[in-house]
Enzyme design. Sequence first.
Site, short mmCIF file in Angstrom:
data_model
loop_
_atom_site.label_atom_id
_atom_site.label_comp_id
_atom_site.label_asym_id
_atom_site.label_seq_id
_atom_site.Cartn_x
_atom_site.Cartn_y
_atom_site.Cartn_z
N GLY A 566 -14.02 -5.88 -11.88
CA GLY A 566 -13.05 -6.35 -12.86
C GLY A 566 -13.37 -5.86 -14.27
O GLY A 566 -12.48 -5.45 -15.02
N HIS A 849 -12.34 -14.81 -12.50
CA HIS A 849 -13.30 -13.87 -11.92
C HIS A 849 -12.47 -12.64 -11.50
O HIS A 849 -11.94 -12.59 -10.39
CB HIS A 849 -14.01 -14.48 -10.70
N THR A 850 -12.35 -11.69 -12.41
CA THR A 850 -11.42 -10.57 -12.19
C THR A 850 -11.83 -9.70 -11.01
O THR A 850 -10.98 -9.06 -10.40
CB THR A 850 -11.33 -9.72 -13.46
N CYS A 851 -13.11 -9.66 -10.70
CA CYS A 851 -13.55 -8.85 -9.56
C CYS A 851 -12.91 -9.32 -8.27
O CYS A 851 -12.63 -8.52 -7.37
CB CYS A 851 -15.07 -8.92 -9.42
N PHE A 852 -12.70 -10.64 -8.17
CA PHE A 852 -12.18 -11.22 -6.94
C PHE A 852 -10.73 -11.69 -7.07
O PHE A 852 -10.21 -12.39 -6.21
CB PHE A 852 -13.06 -12.40 -6.52
#
Length: 885
Positions: A566, A849-852
């Site tokens: 992210g 949580h931009t990664c997920f």
Amino acid sequence: MSSSSSSNSSRNEPRVIDHHQQQRISSSKRKLDDYEEEEEELSDLISVRMKKDHSSSTEEATINKLGQQISYQDVNFRVSQAQSVSRTLHFFVRLVSGGNTIVIHANSDDTIESVHEQIRKFTGIPVIEQGLVYRGRQLQWEQTLEECLIENDAGLHLIGRMRSTEFPKSWQVVDDLLSSIRRLYKGEEGKETLILDSKNVKFKIEEFLELIPKDDHGDKIAGHLKIFKSYGVPIALVMLYLSPGNKDCADEAIRQLLCPNLDLLAKGVQVHFASIILEFCKLLSGTAPDDTLYIACRSTLGYLMDAIQCAHGSKYFDFAKSYTIIKEFLPFVRQLSDKLIGDLESSWNPSSVTGISLAKDVRDFTSFLRPLCRAIEDQVGGKSNLPICLDNKNLCYMPEFESLFTSVKKLIEKIDQCLHRVEEMLVSKGAAGEIETPRFTWYQYIPILKELNGVCRFYRGAEHTVISMMKLRRVPVNFLIRYLRRSDDHYWLLEHKDVTDFESRRHLVMMMFPEIVEDYEELHEMLIDRSQLLEESFAYISRADPESFRSGLFMEFKNEEATGPGVLREWFYLVCQAIFNPQNPLFLACPNDQRRFFPNPVSKVDSLHLDYFGFCGRMIALALMNRVHVGIVFDRVFFLQLAGKSVSLEDIRDADPCLYMSCKKILEMDADFLDSDALGLTFVREVEELGSRKIVELCPGGKDIVVDSKNRAEYVNLLIQNRFVTSISQQVARFARGFADILSIARLQKLFFISLEPEDLDRMLCGSDSALCVKAWKAHTDYHGYKETDHQICWFWKIVEGMSAGEQRVLLFFWTSVKYLPVEGFSGLPSRLYIYKASESHDRLPSSHTCFYRLCLPPYPSKASMQKCLNLITQEHVSCSFGTW
């Protein structure tokens, strides 16, 4: 050895052997005299003893070579010839030493051994060191002159002893090998002896392979391997394979030669080794077409052909000429074409042909077809004499050309039928989502089409046959293209944008980038200060070895908590926005579309501007490689130059609308008015740089050339070239170099852009330009801790629906670090979106949580309190923060 001798023997010999084999194989029941004939042939074969003297002349070396060949015509004639009455003969024997010739008198029923004894009396040479050659065949001691067809006044040649050869160990190993083969073939020894001979055959072949010179010295390799072939070992092994009771032994022995770890053989060894495998293929070609040993030999030869082509280009075998390849390889291509047709038909029966089997046949077909096509090109005199007109019956090898074209047409028809079946299945089941990936056998259709398309280019009237068929079957073709892998040879498809759609073109050009193989120990790590975003990013990217990017990027902002994909997506977006910021002198925005950019001619105000263009090329390539949409697009004048194409008047419409309209008026203006010089135009252009204006001539002496009705088109073209090409050529070149740094092969840079439409690159860089669909957004979101019917979730979507388009994008960016969706919309994202119930108090802002793709939403007590917090995070400066420490 003269090249003509080698060429003639290699072309003539197989035809006799094939005929002889066919006689044996076609007979359902052999007679006793058939067995006797075969035994006599093998006896002649394995008793050959080549003797070579280093002092022999070129002519004598040729005789030496000819003595290694086995004349089956003579053997067959000798066996069938009736016994005749003994008669007196006189003939000549030329001696190797000194070149003298002696005359021998003998009876026709005398043995060759008695002739050797006469020669000993004349010369003193021991009988055991003598060898006689007649008509290219070494004569055996036990044979009579009548059996050897010696005639009055015939000329024989005496050759030297075997131990004087350059490869005595190789000769001895082959001699022992043939002795074992002879005993096995005749079957006259005891059972234990035959078992030992069977083991010895395999052992001697292993020993011979170990004797192959380890260096890549062509003469040594050729000399060693020619012993194996010239001694007749391939013929002997094939005869053993066809004899009763010896098939397994011969099969195992021949397969040893097919698997000597071909990848590790020196390239020179591969070339010479291929000639031996070709010999096996020709000898076995008369067996059943599905004979497993013949198929294995043919497949191995195809494998070697691939390796040789990669290493030597158009040089396939030392002995091979274009006419030889046409004659030798056409039968293989026809066989494999027929095999593919059967495979393709059976591929729709899951219990029949497997995808692996079809892939192997496709590989073999390709391996033989490519050198055959190159040989055809050489034979007809190069590309300038192509395509071939099949009506030209005077063209050499026309029957072969027609035969190849017939096989190709049949295969095209079968592929068309298969693609039609795929299309029907896609229509009937694809809509329901039942076909997620193609069957394994379908993957082979594309490589077959590639080879067929290449062959069709050789024939007049057939050049567009395959492409026309692909246009008709566009739906299944594009479906299959999307599943091609980097290892596939797919660049030919990029030439046909009228066949492919956007998704296929995107898939094809994305395979030009190296695959990212994340290695946490080798990640290219960056720690960036947001206040120095562009400068520090420039240092990390422009000075790095491009190879380091292939292990993945690790990005972290100074004094911020978050890391991961992210953060990396956000960094790409922010850096590209900074590069193309109008306040930055590197690029200019188009007046009619502020998202569209081209290089600024006055970027040189910054002394590092060319380095920054190289950095920009790397950044755009890395964003594409990492599939990040950065929200900017290139203007047409920039795109065309990256593709190596020219820029015309219509191409500058967006970049400079005023200049476009002025040029249009000049071209459409009344000729008399323009010729009156009322406009006062000459071949110059006025340029403003750093607040000052200067005159630039569009051509030598341009200030003295008046624009009139005859030269106005030239004037407009030169004006456009100077404004949009010459003035930014350095910037474009440095950007292109930086872009090429990231590709797996730098020379693919122009092909990358040529293969796309400008609109394709827009979609890849900017994604979808459509407004966000809240309904699709909601459908692509899952919940954790919440239910879809909870008040907080209902309030959330009501608030999102009421946001402006810009606010919605900022919220999406806060949630995912994605501001611009792929062209497929939410379904194009690599993951679904999630709303988690946060444990924090309801007076806290949402977090993410931009990664997920995870939004953490506190359980707000009212819609108003939720809206107040969401309004705060949809401000740009808030959405780009991950918290500080």
